[in-house]
Write a protein that holds these residues in place. Structure first.
Motif, PDB file in Angstrom:
ATOM      1  N   PHE A  59       0.843  -1.185   0.000  1.00  0.00           N
ATOM      2  CA  PHE A  59       0.000   0.000   0.000  1.00  0.00           C
ATOM      3  C   PHE A  59       0.878   1.234   0.000  1.00  0.00           C
ATOM      4  N   ILE A  60       0.513   2.189  -0.820  1.00  0.00           N
ATOM      5  CA  ILE A  60       1.141   3.507  -0.802  1.00  0.00           C
ATOM      6  C   ILE A  60       0.040   4.529  -0.672  1.00  0.00           C
ATOM      7  N   SER A  61       0.229   5.426   0.298  1.00  0.00           N
ATOM      8  CA  SER A  61      -0.686   6.554   0.436  1.00  0.00           C
ATOM      9  C   SER A  61       0.033   7.803  -0.055  1.00  0.00           C
ATOM     10  N   GLY A  62      -0.716   8.629  -0.751  1.00  0.00           N
ATOM     11  CA  GLY A  62      -0.154   9.873  -1.259  1.00  0.00           C
ATOM     12  C   GLY A  62      -1.260  10.871  -1.514  1.00  0.00           C
ATOM     13  N   TYR A  63      -0.838  12.092  -1.828  1.00  0.00           N
ATOM     14  CA  TYR A  63      -1.807  13.132  -2.171  1.00  0.00           C
ATOM     15  C   TYR A  63      -1.109  14.224  -2.970  1.00  0.00           C
ATOM     16  N   ILE A  64      -1.907  14.938  -3.737  1.00  0.00           N
ATOM     17  CA  ILE A  64      -1.411  16.093  -4.482  1.00  0.00           C
ATOM     18  C   ILE A  64      -1.393  17.272  -3.506  1.00  0.00           C
ATOM     19  N   LEU A  65      -0.266  17.975  -3.438  1.00  0.00           N
ATOM     20  CA  LEU A  65      -0.185  19.119  -2.539  1.00  0.00           C
ATOM     21  C   LEU A  65      -1.150  20.203  -2.999  1.00  0.00           C
ATOM     22  N   PRO A  66      -2.038  20.672  -2.123  1.00  0.00           N
ATOM     23  CA  PRO A  66      -3.052  21.659  -2.518  1.00  0.00           C
ATOM     24  C   PRO A  66      -2.472  22.935  -3.146  1.00  0.00           C
ATOM     25  N   ALA A  67      -1.375  23.425  -2.617  1.00  0.00           N
ATOM     26  CA  ALA A  67      -0.796  24.672  -3.132  1.00  0.00           C
ATOM     27  C   ALA A  67       0.120  24.443  -4.332  1.00  0.00           C
ATOM     28  N   ARG A  68       0.453  23.160  -4.596  1.00  0.00           N
ATOM     29  CA  ARG A  68       1.341  22.836  -5.719  1.00  0.00           C
ATOM     30  C   ARG A  68       0.812  21.592  -6.439  1.00  0.00           C
ATOM     31  N   PRO A  69      -0.132  21.787  -7.369  1.00  0.00           N
ATOM     32  CA  PRO A  69      -0.745  20.632  -8.033  1.00  0.00           C
ATOM     33  C   PRO A  69       0.204  19.840  -8.939  1.00  0.00           C
ATOM     34  N   ASP A  70       1.439  20.304  -9.067  1.00  0.00           N
ATOM     35  CA  ASP A  70       2.430  19.553  -9.845  1.00  0.00           C
ATOM     36  C   ASP A  70       3.244  18.606  -8.959  1.00  0.00           C
ATOM     37  N   THR A  71       2.866  18.496  -7.674  1.00  0.00           N
ATOM     38  CA  THR A  71       3.660  17.705  -6.727  1.00  0.00           C
ATOM     39  C   THR A  71       2.808  16.647  -6.032  1.00  0.00           C
ATOM     40  N   LEU A  72       3.243  15.403  -6.171  1.00  0.00           N
ATOM     41  CA  LEU A  72       2.640  14.267  -5.478  1.00  0.00           C
ATOM     42  C   LEU A  72       3.468  14.001  -4.231  1.00  0.00           C
ATOM     43  N   PHE A  73       2.827  14.068  -3.067  1.00  0.00           N
ATOM     44  CA  PHE A  73       3.512  13.737  -1.821  1.00  0.00           C
ATOM     45  C   PHE A  73       3.200  12.288  -1.479  1.00  0.00           C
ATOM     46  N   ILE A  74       4.251  11.481  -1.358  1.00  0.00           N
ATOM     47  CA  ILE A  74       4.087  10.085  -0.947  1.00  0.00           C
ATOM     48  C   ILE A  74       4.173  10.049   0.572  1.00  0.00           C
ATOM     49  N   TRP A  75       3.067   9.701   1.202  1.00  0.00           N
ATOM     50  CA  TRP A  75       2.945   9.730   2.652  1.00  0.00           C
ATOM     51  C   TRP A  75       3.613   8.510   3.279  1.00  0.00           C
ATOM     52  N   GLN A  76       3.271   7.328   2.770  1.00  0.00           N
ATOM     53  CA  GLN A  76       3.787   6.109   3.382  1.00  0.00           C
ATOM     54  C   GLN A  76       3.809   4.980   2.355  1.00  0.00           C
ATOM     55  N   VAL A  77       4.832   4.148   2.460  1.00  0.00           N
ATOM     56  CA  VAL A  77       4.997   2.980   1.591  1.00  0.00           C
ATOM     57  C   VAL A  77       5.086   1.755   2.497  1.00  0.00           C
ATOM     58  N   ALA A  78       4.198   0.800   2.280  1.00  0.00           N
ATOM     59  CA  ALA A  78       4.219  -0.452   3.056  1.00  0.00           C
ATOM     60  C   ALA A  78       4.195  -1.628   2.085  1.00  0.00           C
ATOM     61  N   VAL A  79       5.126  -2.553   2.280  1.00  0.00           N
ATOM     62  CA  VAL A  79       5.200  -3.762   1.460  1.00  0.00           C
ATOM     63  C   VAL A  79       5.384  -4.941   2.409  1.00  0.00           C
ATOM     64  N   SER A  80       4.565  -5.973   2.239  1.00  0.00           N
ATOM     65  CA  SER A  80       4.629  -7.143   3.120  1.00  0.00           C
ATOM     66  C   SER A  80       5.945  -7.890   2.945  1.00  0.00           C
ATOM     67  N   ASP A  81       6.318  -8.639   3.965  1.00  0.00           N
ATOM     68  CA  ASP A  81       7.543  -9.456   3.914  1.00  0.00           C
ATOM     69  C   ASP A  81       7.582 -10.342   2.677  1.00  0.00           C
ATOM     70  N   GLN A  82       6.441 -10.967   2.359  1.00  0.00           N
ATOM     71  CA  GLN A  82       6.411 -11.949   1.282  1.00  0.00           C
ATOM     72  C   GLN A  82       6.659 -11.351  -0.106  1.00  0.00           C
ATOM     73  N   THR A  83       6.486 -10.036  -0.257  1.00  0.00           N
ATOM     74  CA  THR A  83       6.659  -9.434  -1.587  1.00  0.00           C
ATOM     75  C   THR A  83       7.818  -8.437  -1.649  1.00  0.00           C
ATOM     76  N   ARG A  84       8.610  -8.344  -0.588  1.00  0.00           N
ATOM     77  CA  ARG A  84       9.761  -7.424  -0.600  1.00  0.00           C
ATOM     78  C   ARG A  84      10.839  -7.929  -1.553  1.00  0.00           C
ATOM     79  N   GLY A  85      11.590  -6.982  -2.088  1.00  0.00           N
ATOM     80  CA  GLY A  85      12.709  -7.317  -2.958  1.00  0.00           C
ATOM     81  C   GLY A  85      12.323  -7.614  -4.385  1.00  0.00           C
ATOM     82  N   GLN A  86      11.087  -7.305  -4.782  1.00  0.00           N
ATOM     83  CA  GLN A  86      10.614  -7.600  -6.132  1.00  0.00           C
ATOM     84  C   GLN A  86      10.252  -6.335  -6.909  1.00  0.00           C
ATOM     85  N   GLY A  87      10.595  -5.170  -6.355  1.00  0.00           N
ATOM     86  CA  GLY A  87      10.297  -3.916  -7.036  1.00  0.00           C
ATOM     87  C   GLY A  87       8.856  -3.465  -6.933  1.00  0.00           C
TER      88      GLY A  87
END
Length: 163
Positions: A59-87
């Motif tokens: 899961f990745i959570s993100g949002y477009i910055l309200p004052a800068r619509p050209d910028t995606l802020f990535i809030w958090q990146v979570a990857v389970s143990d079973q799928t790590r290391g696969q890009g």
């Protein structure tokens, strides 16, 4: 053989699954279950859920910055143990960037603690894939912002780029 992972826009019923996934991915900061529900609803268009055999594995959570619509802020990146290391994390970010609501995005921002080697590797790799520069500066300082209870968070800015 690569795993058949489906990348999709999260839905409201994914909130608790996200909450449990993040809890299983130390050292990630856990948010409230309510926060995860908002990520899967209010921020769904700029977040992504990765599903394998009906199980949430990323899961990745993100949002477009309200004052800068050209910028995606990535809030958090979570990857389970079973799928790590696969890009998977990189594929999830690219999936978000390919969406119509991100066509104006030319920059990615996130924050990373100095010790989070996996996140530095991920966002360094993303900068190379996007053929963009990666700049870093301190955003939230350990004492001033976290009262000594959390390491400083470095702002990472990647861009400009075109998808």
């Amino acid at each position: 053989m690569p795993l058949a992972i489906e990348l999709k826009v999260p839905k409201d019923t994914d909130g608790m699954l996200v909450h449990k996934l993040v809890q299983s991915c130390p050292p990630l900061d856990t948010n409230s279950a309510y926060c995860n529900l908002l990520q899967c609803t209010h921020f769904a268009d700029t977040s992504v859920a990765a599903v394998l055999d009906e199980q949430l594995v990323g899961f990745i959570s993100g949002y477009i910055l309200p004052a800068r619509p050209d910028t995606l802020f990535i809030w958090q990146v979570a990857v389970s143990d079973q799928t790590r290391g696969q890009g998977l994390a990189s594929k999830m970010i690219q999936h978000i960037l390919q969406r119509a609501n991100c066509e104006q995005v030319a920059f990615i921002e996130t924050t990373i603690t100095e010790s989070n080697e996996a996140s530095w590797a991920l966002f360094g790799s993303m900068a190379r894939k996007l053929e963009a520069t990666l700049e870093r500066s301190e955003m939230f300082e350990k004492q001033a912002h976290f009262h000594g209870e959390h390491d400083s968070e470095m702002l990472v800015r990647i861009g400009p780029f075109t998808c």
